[in-house]
Motif scaffolding. Structure first.
Motif: not given
Length: 357
Positions: A114-126
Motif C-alpha cells: 500500500l505504501m508504494t501506491l502513492p508513488e505509482k498513482y500520485p494523482d489518485i492515491v495520497q
C-alpha cells in the motif's frame, strides 16, 4: 379504533384451537429465549435424537428390536463423532494457529504494498489516505486480538462444562429415542384438548425439520470434503481449515459463501501471488459453490417449503441474533414454522366453518 381491534381479535382468536396454538408457541419462545443457556444441551439432544429417529425406525422395520436399534444407532453416532473430533479437530486447530501466527507477516506485506501506491498513482492515491487506512486496520486488529484472547480464556473456563455436555448429551439422546412414546404421551397430558391447529402445524413441520437437518448435515459433509480434497490437490496451504470453513459456510445461506470467500482468496493470494495457480484455486472454489447451489441444494431440499431469499436472510439475522449458532442453524425451519402457522391460521369464522365441513 377500539372497535377495529375488537373485531380483529374476535376474528382471529374466536377459535380455541388458535388460542392454544398461540399459547404453545409463546411458551416455547419464552422457554428457549430465557432458558437457552441452561437447556441448550437438552435442545441439542432433542435435535440429534430427532435426526437419529429415522435410522432407528429403519432397523426396526427389518426386524431388529427397539432397544437394540437405539443402542446400535447411538453407539454408531458417538463413535463417528469421536473419530471426527479426534481426527479432524487437531489438524484444524494446528492450521488455525499457524494461520494466526502468519497474519502479522501478511499485514506487513500488505502495508508495504500500500505504501508504494502513492508513488505509482500520485494523482489518485495520497500518502495520508494510506496512513489513515493502515491506522484503522491496526486498531481493528488490536480489537480482534483482544476479542480472541477473551474468547480463549472463556473457552478454557467452559472446558469442564463442555466435557459434562459430551457425557450428558449422548445419554439424553439414548433415552429420548428409547422412551419416545412415553415422553410424548407424558408431555401431551399437559396440553389442552383443543389443539387441532397445533397438531396440524406439528405434522407439517415434522417432515420439514427432518428433511432440513438431514439435508444440511449431508451438504456440510459433501461440500467440506470436496473443498478439502480440492485444496489439497491444488497444494493450497491450510487446506483442511479452509475446507471446514467452506463446509460450515452452508449453514448461513448466501451470506456464508460470501464471507468464506475472503479467507480462501487471501490465503491463495499470499501463497501463489497473482498467478495462474491463484486462478485455478478460485475457479475450483467457484465450481464447488455453483454445484452446491444449482445441484446439491435442489436435490437435498426438494421437499422443503420454498422460501424467498429475502425471507431466509431476515430469518438468519433475526434468529441468529436471538440464539446464536443454533438460531442460524434452525433459521430456515423456524421461518417455515412461521409460514405454516400463517397458513393454518383461520381468516374468518365463516371460512373456518367451510373448511371444517
Amino acid at each position: 379504533m377500539v372497535r377495529f381491534f375488537k373485531e380483529w381479535y374476535q376474528r382471529k382468536f374466536s377459535d380455541p384451537h388458535a388460542v392454544t396454538l398461540v399459547v404453545i408457541l409463546f411458551t416455547a419462545f419464552l422457554a428457549i429465549y430465557f432458558l437457552s443457556g441452561l437447556l441448550m444441551p437438552v435442545f441439542v439432544a432433542i435435535a440429534i435424537a430427532f435426526l437419529l429417529d429415522l435410522p432407528v425406525n429403519r432397523l426396526k422395520s427389518v426386524g431388529v428390536g427397539h432397544g437394540w436399534s437405539v443402542t446400535f444407532v447411538v453407539s454408531a453416532f458417538v463413535g463417528l463423532s469421536l473419530v471426527t473430533i479426534l481426527g479432524l479437530m487437531p489438524v484444524v486447530w494446528q492450521q488455525g494457529t499457524n494461520l494466526l501466527q502468519e497474519v502479522p507477516h501478511m499485514f506487513t506485506e500488505v502495508k508495504s504494498y500500500l505504501m508504494t501506491l502513492p508513488e505509482k498513482y500520485p494523482d489518485i492515491v495520497q500518502a495520508e489516505q494510506i496512513e489513515h487506512i493502515i491506522g484503522l486496520t491496526n486498531d481493528k486488529l488490536l480489537e480482534w486480538g483482544q476479542v480472541a484472547i477473551e474468547a480463549t480464556l472463556n473457552s478454557l473456563s467452559d472446558m469442564v462444562a463442555l466435557i459434562i455436555y459430551l457425557i450428558l448429551v449422548p445419554i439424553m439422546i439414548f433415552f429420548f429415542l428409547k422412551d419416545k412414546q412415553e415422553l410424548v404421551a407424558g408431555f401431551s397430558r399437559f396440553l389442552p384438548k383443543e389443539r387441532r391447529m397445533a397438531s396440524q402445524v406439528g405434522k407439517e413441520m415434522n417432515q420439514q425439520i427432518l428433511n432440513y437437518i438431514r439435508g444440511k448435515l449431508i451438504e456440510i459433509l459433501i461440500i467440506g470434503a470436496a473443498s478439502t480434497i480440492t485444496f489439497i490437490f491444488l497444494d493450497l496451504r491450510y487446506s483442511v481449515l479452509l475446507g471446514v470453513l467452506v463446509g460450515l459456510s452452508v449453514l448461513v445461506p448466501y451470506v456464508g459463501a460470501t464471507l468464506v470467500t475472503f479467507p480462501v482468496l487471501l490465503v491463495a493470494l499470499f501463497q501463489f501471488g497473482v498467478s495462474p495457480e491463484l486462478g485455478y484455486v478460485m475457479l475450483a472454489y467457484g465450481i464447488i459453490q455453483a454445484l452446491d447451489g444449482n445441484l446439491l441444494v435442489p436435490l437435498l431440499f426438494s421437499e422443503a417449503v420454498n422460501l424467498h431469499p429475502v425471507t431466509i436472510i431476515i430469518a438468519v439475522i433475526l434468529f441468529g441474533g436471538l440464539w446464536g449458532f443454533w438460531g442460524v442453524f434452525f433459521a430456515i425451519p423456524l421461518a417455515t414454522l412461521v409460514k405454516a402457522v400463517v397458513n393454518a391460521w383461520p381468516t374468518t369464522q365463516d371460512e373456518q366453518t367451510v373448511t371444517a365441513t
